[in-house]
Design a protein around this motif. Sequence first.
Motif, short mmCIF file in Angstrom:
data_model
loop_
_atom_site.label_atom_id
_atom_site.label_comp_id
_atom_site.label_asym_id
_atom_site.label_seq_id
_atom_site.Cartn_x
_atom_site.Cartn_y
_atom_site.Cartn_z
N ASP A 196 0.84 -1.19 0.00
CA ASP A 196 0.00 0.00 0.00
C ASP A 196 0.88 1.25 0.00
O ASP A 196 2.11 1.17 -0.06
CB ASP A 196 -0.99 -0.01 1.17
CG ASP A 196 -0.31 0.09 2.54
OD1 ASP A 196 0.89 0.43 2.61
OD2 ASP A 196 -0.99 -0.19 3.55
N THR B 185 0.43 -5.95 0.97
CA THR B 185 -1.00 -6.23 0.87
C THR B 185 -1.31 -7.50 0.10
O THR B 185 -2.42 -8.00 0.17
CB THR B 185 -1.75 -5.06 0.20
OG1 THR B 185 -1.22 -4.85 -1.12
CG2 THR B 185 -1.60 -3.77 1.02
N ASP C 291 -9.69 -7.27 -3.94
CA ASP C 291 -8.97 -6.33 -4.80
C ASP C 291 -9.15 -6.73 -6.27
O ASP C 291 -8.73 -7.82 -6.67
CB ASP C 291 -7.49 -6.34 -4.42
CG ASP C 291 -6.69 -5.24 -5.11
OD1 ASP C 291 -6.86 -5.04 -6.31
OD2 ASP C 291 -5.87 -4.60 -4.42
N ASP D 205 -16.00 -9.39 -1.57
CA ASP D 205 -15.61 -9.53 -0.17
C ASP D 205 -15.65 -11.00 0.20
O ASP D 205 -16.73 -11.61 0.29
CB ASP D 205 -16.55 -8.72 0.71
CG ASP D 205 -16.13 -8.72 2.19
OD1 ASP D 205 -15.20 -9.47 2.54
OD2 ASP D 205 -16.75 -7.98 2.97
N ARG E 197 -3.25 -9.80 6.55
CA ARG E 197 -4.57 -9.83 7.17
C ARG E 197 -5.68 -9.48 6.18
O ARG E 197 -5.47 -8.74 5.22
CB ARG E 197 -4.61 -8.84 8.33
CG ARG E 197 -3.44 -8.97 9.31
CD ARG E 197 -3.48 -10.28 10.07
NE ARG E 197 -2.35 -10.42 10.98
CZ ARG E 197 -2.41 -11.01 12.15
NH1 ARG E 197 -3.56 -11.50 12.60
NH2 ARG E 197 -1.34 -11.14 12.90
N ARG F 188 -8.74 -7.60 4.67
CA ARG F 188 -9.14 -6.19 4.63
C ARG F 188 -10.64 -6.09 4.46
O ARG F 188 -11.32 -7.07 4.20
CB ARG F 188 -8.42 -5.48 3.48
CG ARG F 188 -6.91 -5.34 3.71
CD ARG F 188 -6.22 -4.77 2.48
NE ARG F 188 -6.16 -5.73 1.40
CZ ARG F 188 -6.09 -5.41 0.11
NH1 ARG F 188 -6.11 -4.14 -0.25
NH2 ARG F 188 -6.00 -6.35 -0.81
N ALA G 141 -12.17 -7.05 8.72
CA ALA G 141 -10.81 -6.97 9.24
C ALA G 141 -10.82 -6.94 10.76
O ALA G 141 -11.75 -6.42 11.39
CB ALA G 141 -10.12 -5.73 8.70
#
Length: 400
Positions: free
Chosen positions: A56, A62, A116, A141, A212, A214, A218
């Motif tokens: 990021d 990420t 993403d 998601d 982790r 996102r 999260a």
Amino acid sequence: MDLTDLRESMVTRLTERQEVGERVAAAMRAVPRHLFLPHIPPEDAYRDEPIVTRRDADGRPTSSSSQPAIMAAMLDQLAVRPGDRVLEVGAGTGYNAALLGALAGPEGRVVCIDIDADVAAEARAHLDAAGLPWVEVLCGDGAEGHAEPAPYDRLIATVGVWDLAPAWTAQLAPGGRLVVPLDLNGMQVSVAMERDGDHWTSLSVVPCGFMRMRGPSAGPEVLAVLHQNPDLLLTLPAPRELGDVSAALATEPTELLLTAVLDEPARPPQDPAREGRAEAPAREGPVWEAAVAFRTGVPMWLALHEPRWCTLMGGGHGFCAGLVEPGGIALLPLDGDPVVRGHGRDGDRLAEELAAHVHAWTAAGRPRPTDLRIDAHPAGAAVSGPLILRKRHTTLALSY
């Protein structure tokens, strides 16, 4: 050495250092990892190392291609069968989805979902290049799963998760299995779970480390970049005030040698690929067992007993577990000699308190993550036991 030899060499090194099932080993021999990492030299793609592929704006990683050793361990935990329906949460480069595709076969169905869009698009392109068109990649998601093909026989997350999402357990078939890198107060373990009446119970637990999740699901974990080039990363189980950690680390440390605490040398075996050696270390015997117990058991003990705990990685420190406060930081290297180093105004005291935790872990029989049993009950369930973690959707009961 050609690329087939490189794959064979990677799998050979893995099987010398850990148990790898025959079907998983065959999949890793068949799937060309270098096609999923087109921007690095092919020989680097076959090292047993994680490879960061995205960061990021603050330099935090990420997305990555995970270390092959943990991928193999988790795939063995998952036990995919030909024809299985599999959901993967987190796409990365698409390499793990390709291994799942090889295990389930064209007669199965593998769906991979990533939050993403760019990551999902790259994973799709890599899977096409590797000749795996039947593996599906979606952008969304992952905590919501993907209901259309459900129920799934297997579900795996290749991203660190703080809790078990209700959609995952709802979308698994009766007798289905999930494998996730589950957060336990900042310590991650890959836990394989199946239903046991009204809750989920662990079948196996393996220490691991993943970037982790996102988005809305999260957790509270913190990854702080203290500086870059080289990276120096500090992780915490939840946000808290720390003061100037970099300034504390710049002070001369107090050192406490812990050799007397351990019956066996605690220096863990190193990855031969990192040290330039052709031979792999033996993975049996008391020295090996003591090293593995130390490297994995001490961080778990701290995570379950010490709210001030942290990890520090890079910047010449290696990988350390420790205690951190606004007045200083104490660190215990997990890939070197058992020496506690305290830095900053309160470094002496923190070093003594960290050493006391190592003494307590030793007195408790040196438990390690693989000794854990984890039961996941619905949130709010009346659960008792020595170690209880309450999360949004589940209450975790832990025992050794």
